[in-house]
Design a protein around this motif. Sequence first.
Motif: not given
Length: 187
Positions: A155-158, A135-138, A141-142, A121-125
């Motif tokens: 990888q997305q968080a980086v 981007d900050d919210e993403a 979650d990542f 759910a965190l990845v999807q959100r």
Amino acid sequence: MASEHDRAVLQAIFNPTTPFGDIPGLNQEEELIDYDSGFNTELLKQVKELEMRGVSAAEAGDLQTALQLFSQAIQILPQRASAYNNRAQALRLKGNTAGALEDLNQAISLSGSTGRAACQALVQRGLLCRLAGQDDEARADFEKAAALGSEFARQQAVLLNPYAALCNKMLSKVINKLRNPEVSDMQ
């Protein structure tokens, strides 16, 4: 045998796009699980069957049937996060982002932000937030999903961390100079 610090240095050298000290899988000793033991076994079996049929319907392109099956599963066990995750995916595919976000929030809440359902759910959100330019919210979650063990989320968080990107770029240049000193002197 290499120490944790040695492994972190090697990770930075061979995978410069990951944050320093971030060793995938190092802290993840067991596979993520969902805690289904608190549910009635007959109802749980019924719900899992509905979810499997819903996933099959969605994969076949029949999103309306998938949504109905996931909603039935939710009606039977409304405190179980998995069906909310699945319904969110079907809603997103139908273009109902607001409905998908509602279901993802519910899945995260029900899961207590732990286990496979929370991670998914965190990845999807995070993806939905990223598509919306949040981007900050993403990134938040990542990062949470990465802490639960998702390599994709890591990888997305980086990618969303401008400081990490700058540090990784500088580290890559240093490593390239060390690997090819004669080439870097000419540049």
